[in-house]
Scaffold this motif. Structure first.
Motif, PDB file in Angstrom:
ATOM      1  N   TRP A  54       0.853  -1.183   0.000  1.00  0.00           N
ATOM      2  CA  TRP A  54       0.000   0.000   0.000  1.00  0.00           C
ATOM      3  C   TRP A  54       0.890   1.233   0.000  1.00  0.00           C
ATOM      4  CZ3 TRP A  54       0.311   3.494   4.116  1.00  0.00           C
ATOM      5  CH2 TRP A  54       1.008   3.051   5.237  1.00  0.00           C
ATOM      6  N   VAL A  56       0.654   5.860   0.395  1.00  0.00           N
ATOM      7  CA  VAL A  56      -0.075   7.122   0.506  1.00  0.00           C
ATOM      8  C   VAL A  56       0.874   8.203   0.022  1.00  0.00           C
ATOM      9  CG1 VAL A  56      -1.170   8.805   2.042  1.00  0.00           C
ATOM     10  CG2 VAL A  56      -1.467   6.359   2.473  1.00  0.00           C
ATOM     11  N   ILE A  63      -4.253  13.963  -1.173  1.00  0.00           N
ATOM     12  CA  ILE A  63      -3.678  12.787  -0.518  1.00  0.00           C
ATOM     13  C   ILE A  63      -4.270  11.560  -1.209  1.00  0.00           C
ATOM     14  CG2 ILE A  63      -3.476  11.528   1.657  1.00  0.00           C
ATOM     15  CD1 ILE A  63      -3.689  14.290   3.068  1.00  0.00           C
ATOM     16  N   TYR A  65      -4.386   7.377  -1.451  1.00  0.00           N
ATOM     17  CA  TYR A  65      -4.117   6.045  -0.902  1.00  0.00           C
ATOM     18  C   TYR A  65      -4.221   5.061  -2.064  1.00  0.00           C
ATOM     19  CZ  TYR A  65      -5.252   1.539   1.219  1.00  0.00           C
ATOM     20  OH  TYR A  65      -5.280   0.217   1.541  1.00  0.00           O
ATOM     21  N   ARG A  71      -7.487   2.645  -5.677  1.00  0.00           N
ATOM     22  CA  ARG A  71      -6.917   3.980  -5.447  1.00  0.00           C
ATOM     23  C   ARG A  71      -8.028   4.864  -4.891  1.00  0.00           C
ATOM     24  NH1 ARG A  71      -2.947   7.445  -8.551  1.00  0.00           N
ATOM     25  NH2 ARG A  71      -3.868   9.498  -8.547  1.00  0.00           N
ATOM     26  N   LEU A 105      -3.951   8.777   9.372  1.00  0.00           N
ATOM     27  CA  LEU A 105      -2.564   8.504   9.005  1.00  0.00           C
ATOM     28  C   LEU A 105      -1.667   9.206  10.015  1.00  0.00           C
ATOM     29  CD1 LEU A 105      -0.345   7.469   7.057  1.00  0.00           C
ATOM     30  CD2 LEU A 105      -0.627   9.607   5.791  1.00  0.00           C
ATOM     31  N   PHE A 128      -1.378   3.690   9.142  1.00  0.00           N
ATOM     32  CA  PHE A 128      -2.580   4.146   8.452  1.00  0.00           C
ATOM     33  C   PHE A 128      -3.735   3.280   8.928  1.00  0.00           C
ATOM     34  CE2 PHE A 128      -5.159   4.482   4.377  1.00  0.00           C
ATOM     35  CZ  PHE A 128      -5.625   5.751   4.652  1.00  0.00           C
ATOM     36  N   ARG A 130      -7.460   2.489   8.352  1.00  0.00           N
ATOM     37  CA  ARG A 130      -8.500   2.608   7.324  1.00  0.00           C
ATOM     38  C   ARG A 130      -9.648   1.691   7.719  1.00  0.00           C
ATOM     39  NH1 ARG A 130      -9.343   0.419   1.892  1.00  0.00           N
ATOM     40  NH2 ARG A 130     -10.370   2.075   0.730  1.00  0.00           N
TER      41      ARG A 130
END
Length: 143
Positions: A54, A56, A63, A65, A71, A105, A128, A130
């Motif tokens: 992954w 960022v 920004i 990711y 994406r 993040l 990060f 998520r």
């Protein structure tokens, strides 16, 4: 008479010197103002992790990711800083996606961070979050 003239003469010289050179207080204020202006500029970073892969990317444009499969873009937001700590030590980005879910993040300055796949040493570690997934990686300024 000499006793009166000497202190008056010294006081006059002191006043002239003080009036002709900026005070330390003014100089310190200038340095602080310049430092604060630098902190307000957008800093660009590349953050990445492995297992799973992954990344960022943080830039003035936004920004992003990314994974090999997807994406997701977020507008740029200024990072939060750790209270009472240098601005360069910890950055926390709170990112809201289109479902109004908050992603977080955290980039922290470290002696060295390894991605586990290469010999590259990064100056920042990263986490990060998520949704319910926590990803760990490394980061470096994108200059």
């Amino acid at each position: 008479m000499k006793r009166v003239i000497t202190p008056i003469l010294l006081m006059g010289i002191s006043i002239n010197l003080l009036a002709s050179t900026p005070s330390n207080a003014n100089n310190n204020y200038s340095i602080i103002a310049q430092s604060n202006n630098r902190n307000r500029t957008t800093e660009e970073f590349i953050v990445s992790g492995t297992e799973p892969f992954w990344s960022v990317t943080i830039s003035k444009k936004g920004i992003i990711y990314s994974t090999p499969e997807s994406r997701q873009s977020f507008p740029y937001v200024s990072p939060l800083q750790a209270s009472g700590r240098p601005a360069d030590l910890v950055r926390v980005y709170r990112l809201r996606d289109k479902n109004n879910t908050t992603n977080t993040l955290v980039i922290k300055k470290v002696t060295s961070c390894s991605d586990g796949m290469s010999d590259i040493k990064y100056p920042y570690s990263a986490i990060f979050i998520r949704g319910n997934t926590v990803l760990e990686g490394c980061a470096k300024p994108n200059k």
